[in-house]
Design a protein around this motif. Structure first.
Motif, PDB file in Angstrom:
ATOM      1  N   THR A   1      -5.204 -10.892   9.240  1.00 54.62           N
ATOM      2  CA  THR A   1      -4.069 -10.967   8.320  1.00 54.62           C
ATOM      3  C   THR A   1      -3.751  -9.577   7.791  1.00 54.62           C
ATOM      4  O   THR A   1      -4.624  -8.885   7.257  1.00 54.62           O
ATOM      5  CB  THR A   1      -4.359 -11.918   7.151  1.00 54.62           C
ATOM      6  OG1 THR A   1      -4.569 -13.245   7.662  1.00 54.62           O
ATOM      7  CG2 THR A   1      -3.194 -11.951   6.174  1.00 54.62           C
TER       8      THR A   1
ATOM      9  N   ILE B   1       0.217 -12.571  10.360  1.00 50.67           N
ATOM     10  CA  ILE B   1      -1.095 -13.036  10.790  1.00 50.67           C
ATOM     11  C   ILE B   1      -1.187 -12.889  12.307  1.00 50.67           C
ATOM     12  O   ILE B   1      -0.528 -13.609  13.059  1.00 50.67           O
ATOM     13  CB  ILE B   1      -1.342 -14.492  10.362  1.00 50.67           C
ATOM     14  CG1 ILE B   1      -1.244 -14.606   8.834  1.00 50.67           C
ATOM     15  CG2 ILE B   1      -2.714 -14.964  10.839  1.00 50.67           C
ATOM     16  CD1 ILE B   1      -1.415 -16.013   8.305  1.00 50.67           C
TER      17      ILE B   1
ATOM     18  N   GLN C   1       7.467  -7.398   0.273  1.00 45.03           N
ATOM     19  CA  GLN C   1       6.061  -7.723   0.495  1.00 45.03           C
ATOM     20  C   GLN C   1       5.967  -8.613   1.735  1.00 45.03           C
ATOM     21  O   GLN C   1       6.509  -9.717   1.755  1.00 45.03           O
ATOM     22  CB  GLN C   1       5.478  -8.422  -0.731  1.00 45.03           C
ATOM     23  CG  GLN C   1       5.499  -7.578  -1.992  1.00 45.03           C
ATOM     24  CD  GLN C   1       4.726  -6.282  -1.851  1.00 45.03           C
ATOM     25  OE1 GLN C   1       3.639  -6.255  -1.275  1.00 45.03           O
ATOM     26  NE2 GLN C   1       5.280  -5.200  -2.363  1.00 45.03           N
ATOM     27  N   TYR C   2       5.287  -8.131   2.745  1.00 42.72           N
ATOM     28  CA  TYR C   2       5.303  -8.726   4.078  1.00 42.72           C
ATOM     29  C   TYR C   2       3.892  -9.110   4.488  1.00 42.72           C
ATOM     30  O   TYR C   2       2.930  -8.356   4.264  1.00 42.72           O
ATOM     31  CB  TYR C   2       5.880  -7.701   5.045  1.00 42.72           C
ATOM     32  CG  TYR C   2       5.951  -8.086   6.509  1.00 42.72           C
ATOM     33  CD1 TYR C   2       6.742  -9.156   6.937  1.00 42.72           C
ATOM     34  CD2 TYR C   2       5.251  -7.353   7.467  1.00 42.72           C
ATOM     35  CE1 TYR C   2       6.824  -9.473   8.286  1.00 42.72           C
ATOM     36  CE2 TYR C   2       5.341  -7.671   8.823  1.00 42.72           C
ATOM     37  CZ  TYR C   2       6.120  -8.733   9.216  1.00 42.72           C
ATOM     38  OH  TYR C   2       6.215  -9.042  10.559  1.00 42.72           O
ATOM     39  N   THR C   3       3.755 -10.293   5.092  1.00 41.47           N
ATOM     40  CA  THR C   3       2.467 -10.750   5.604  1.00 41.47           C
ATOM     41  C   THR C   3       2.627 -11.196   7.048  1.00 41.47           C
ATOM     42  O   THR C   3       3.489 -12.024   7.353  1.00 41.47           O
ATOM     43  CB  THR C   3       1.909 -11.923   4.770  1.00 41.47           C
ATOM     44  OG1 THR C   3       1.747 -11.506   3.416  1.00 41.47           O
ATOM     45  CG2 THR C   3       0.548 -12.369   5.306  1.00 41.47           C
TER      46      THR C   3
ATOM     47  N   SER D   1       5.945 -13.595   7.135  1.00 43.13           N
ATOM     48  CA  SER D   1       6.733 -13.981   5.973  1.00 43.13           C
ATOM     49  C   SER D   1       6.916 -12.781   5.051  1.00 43.13           C
ATOM     50  O   SER D   1       6.118 -11.831   5.067  1.00 43.13           O
ATOM     51  CB  SER D   1       6.027 -15.100   5.198  1.00 43.13           C
ATOM     52  OG  SER D   1       4.743 -14.679   4.749  1.00 43.13           O
TER      53      SER D   1
ATOM     54  N   ASN E   1      -3.255  -4.109   3.068  1.00 39.49           N
ATOM     55  CA  ASN E   1      -4.524  -4.830   3.081  1.00 39.49           C
ATOM     56  C   ASN E   1      -4.759  -5.472   4.438  1.00 39.49           C
ATOM     57  O   ASN E   1      -3.800  -5.881   5.118  1.00 39.49           O
ATOM     58  CB  ASN E   1      -4.524  -5.918   1.995  1.00 39.49           C
ATOM     59  CG  ASN E   1      -5.880  -6.587   1.848  1.00 39.49           C
ATOM     60  OD1 ASN E   1      -6.866  -5.931   1.509  1.00 39.49           O
ATOM     61  ND2 ASN E   1      -5.950  -7.871   2.103  1.00 39.49           N
TER      62      ASN E   1
ATOM     63  N   GLN F   1      -1.265  -7.418   5.289  1.00 37.57           N
ATOM     64  CA  GLN F   1      -0.299  -7.394   4.198  1.00 37.57           C
ATOM     65  C   GLN F   1       0.273  -5.986   4.110  1.00 37.57           C
ATOM     66  O   GLN F   1      -0.471  -5.002   4.193  1.00 37.57           O
ATOM     67  CB  GLN F   1      -0.960  -7.807   2.885  1.00 37.57           C
ATOM     68  CG  GLN F   1      -1.414  -9.266   2.890  1.00 37.57           C
ATOM     69  CD  GLN F   1      -2.185  -9.638   1.638  1.00 37.57           C
ATOM     70  OE1 GLN F   1      -3.182  -9.011   1.310  1.00 37.57           O
ATOM     71  NE2 GLN F   1      -1.728 -10.664   0.956  1.00 37.57           N
TER      72      GLN F   1
END
Length: 249
Positions: A202, A232, A228-230, A244, A193, A204
């Motif tokens: 951002t 920014i 699951q990685y985010t 994170s 995303n 994802q």
């Protein structure tokens, strides 16, 4: 006789008023034309060419962003031994531009994601499986967060490119990948995303062992991947402000 003529004029005027009111009611009840808006789209890569019509490309159900009469599509062209990414713009069903020159090496490059704010902010997401000689996204990624695929080859990683919506030229790009903690080689990452707040992008994603910190080094993770990685990013893709992942630090 005079009375009869006056009565005829009255009824004629009355009938005309009723017709005008009826037309007005119909006009007022008619729904406004629907203007479709899709800002973000991530999907599987589909194949098409610059010669395909918008209807043909749309029917493939690949990634597409749209605002009003303008649409962008992303995918790949299949060659004898590899794939090259393709990105195209249509206005009112008429092709405005089409690019197949972002990556023309023997790497299997595929476009599979888009974000567009409806104005000047357009990002494309592409895949890479390793560095090959020739023109690829490295020429756009110099000075950005990750300037290359890295060491090794085979695992599929992401490339995020900022694109000029007017002509399709890539302004700059960054690679986005995982990094194996034991040997530092590149590992797989797939974007899920994209979102934009007017300043930052951002991202994802699913990251395999192990996701990267803001300084690009490996996180320390527990449990099994993918994580699951985010991340920014600043809008110019030079820096990651925060990164994170679940069960990672």
């Amino acid at each position: 006789m005079i009375y009869s003529r006056k009565l005829q004029k009255f009824f004629a005027g009355f009938s005309l008023s009723i017709l005008l009111i009826a037309d007005l009611v119909i006009i007022q009840k008619a729904p406004p034309a629907f203007a479709e808006t899709v800002n973000s789209s991530i999907g599987s890569g589909v194949t098409f060419s610059c010669n395909d019509s918008e209807a043909t490309i749309k029917a493939k159900n690949g990634s597409r962003v749209v605002n009003g009469a303008t649409s962008f599509y992303i995918g790949y062209q299949q060659f004898s031994n590899n794939k090259n990414p393709i990105t195209i713009r249509f206005n009112n069903g008429i092709k405005t531009w089409c690019h197949t020159d972002y990556e023309t090496t023997n790497d299997d490059g595929t476009g599979y994601g888009l974000y567009w704010d409806g104005g000047n902010v357009l990002y494309g997401v592409y895949s890479s499986t390793g560095s090959q000689s020739g023109n690829d996204f490295r020429r756009f990624a110099s000075g950005r967060w990750l300037s290359s695929y890295g060491s090794g080859g085979g695992p599929k990683v992401a490339v995020i490119a900022r694109i000029n919506p007017d002509n399709g030229d890539v302004s700059y790009a960054t690679f986005l990948s995982a990094k194996k903690a034991d040997n530092g080689q590149t590992n797989s990452l797939v974007v899920n995303n994209l979102s934009w707040d007017g300043t930052n992008l951002t991202v994802q994603a699913k990251s395999w062992w192990t996701p990267r910190r803001t300084d690009t080094n490996s996180m320390i993770c527990s449990g099994s991947s993918p994580y699951q990685y985010t991340a920014i990013f600043t809008g110019d893709l030079t820096r990651v402000n925060s990164a994170s992942a679940n069960t990672c630090s």
